[in-house]
Design an enzyme around this catalytic site. Structure first.
Site, PDB file in Angstrom:
ATOM      1  N   VAL A  63     -27.012  31.142  -6.933  1.00 32.80           N
ATOM      2  CA  VAL A  63     -27.518  31.319  -8.293  1.00 32.80           C
ATOM      3  C   VAL A  63     -29.038  31.374  -8.363  1.00 32.80           C
ATOM      4  CG1 VAL A  63     -25.496  30.301  -9.414  1.00 32.80           C
ATOM      5  CG2 VAL A  63     -27.431  28.828  -8.760  1.00 32.80           C
ATOM      6  N   ASN A  89     -24.096  25.833 -14.937  1.00 33.03           N
ATOM      7  CA  ASN A  89     -23.797  24.471 -14.527  1.00 33.03           C
ATOM      8  C   ASN A  89     -24.299  24.125 -13.130  1.00 33.03           C
ATOM      9  OD1 ASN A  89     -22.082  21.893 -14.405  1.00 33.03           O
ATOM     10  ND2 ASN A  89     -21.204  23.127 -12.765  1.00 33.03           N
ATOM     11  N   TYR A 155     -36.183  16.560  -9.927  1.00 31.31           N
ATOM     12  CA  TYR A 155     -34.936  16.727 -10.678  1.00 31.31           C
ATOM     13  C   TYR A 155     -35.193  16.615 -12.178  1.00 31.31           C
ATOM     14  CZ  TYR A 155     -30.048  16.102 -12.035  1.00 31.31           C
ATOM     15  OH  TYR A 155     -28.820  16.244 -12.614  1.00 31.31           O
ATOM     16  N   LYS A 159     -34.490  19.546 -15.096  1.00 31.40           N
ATOM     17  CA  LYS A 159     -33.529  19.323 -16.172  1.00 31.40           C
ATOM     18  C   LYS A 159     -34.209  19.294 -17.540  1.00 31.40           C
ATOM     19  CE  LYS A 159     -29.862  19.495 -13.711  1.00 31.40           C
ATOM     20  NZ  LYS A 159     -28.903  20.594 -13.922  1.00 31.40           N
TER      21      LYS A 159
END
Length: 193
Positions: A63, A89, A155, A159
């Site tokens: 992806v 996702n 991370y 996000k």
């Protein structure tokens, strides 16, 4: 001609939350493109979708690669009448102090967690907008987008980016027939690490 099934794209569908979403959609009779770097896992998910009454196809896909998104769109446009749902996702995680976390790891996590969502939305929005019945985008962020735990900056940053992108899309698409949702789960069983 009306399509007989609703069509969904789910990235990271080989395990965890992605697999769970695929099974749920399969139970409602959806046709799902299960996209994952783990082809064997994606194929297992497709078997579960079939057992739930849905239809699916496993697609090996990185992806983070822009060309992979273009190839996915080309393939699905040749097989589907419309796309009803895009679920971004797929995700990876890593930890380390900002100054010590290798820059290559920063690049990897940004590519998978943030750029993949950008590529997915950018590639599929024209087709989603063309759906006369309306469509939806679900972008999976994380509670990390708002809690900002130490030693998780890479991370957390990705996000938070997904959350902001989703909120921006929501504002942009008001008045269109494309709904937008950000999901910010807490900890649960997954292969993320």
């Amino acid at each position: 001609m009306q399509p007989t099934r609703k069509n969904a794209i789910v990235t990271g569908g080989a395990s965890g939350l992605g697999r769970g979403m695929c099974r749920r959609l399969g139970g409602d009779g959806w046709r799902i493109a299960v996209c994952d770097v783990n082809l064997a896992g994606a194929e297992e998910t497709v078997e579960l979708i079939h057992a739930e009454g849905g239809a699916g196809l496993a697609i090996e896909m990185d992806v983070a690669e822009r060309d992979a998104w273009r190839a996915l769109e080309s393939r699905l446009r040749s097989e589907w009448d419309q796309v009803d749902l895009l679920v971004n996702n797929a995700g990876v995680a890593g930890s380390g102090a900002v100054s010590e976390y290798a820059i290559e790891n920063w690049q990897w996590i940004v590519d998978v967690n943030l750029w993949s969502v950008i590529h997915g939305c950018h590639t599929f929005l024209p087709w989603l907008k063309a759906n006369p019945e309306g469509s939806h985008i679900i972008n999976v962020a994380s509670a990390a987008a708002i809690t900002c735990a130490p030693f998780m900056a890479a991370y957390n940053t990705t996000k938070a980016g997904v959350l902001v992108l989703t909120e921006s899309l929501y504002a942009e698409l008001r008045g269109e027939q494309v709904g937008v949702t950000a999901v910010c789960p807490w900890f649960f069983a997954t292969n993320l690490l």
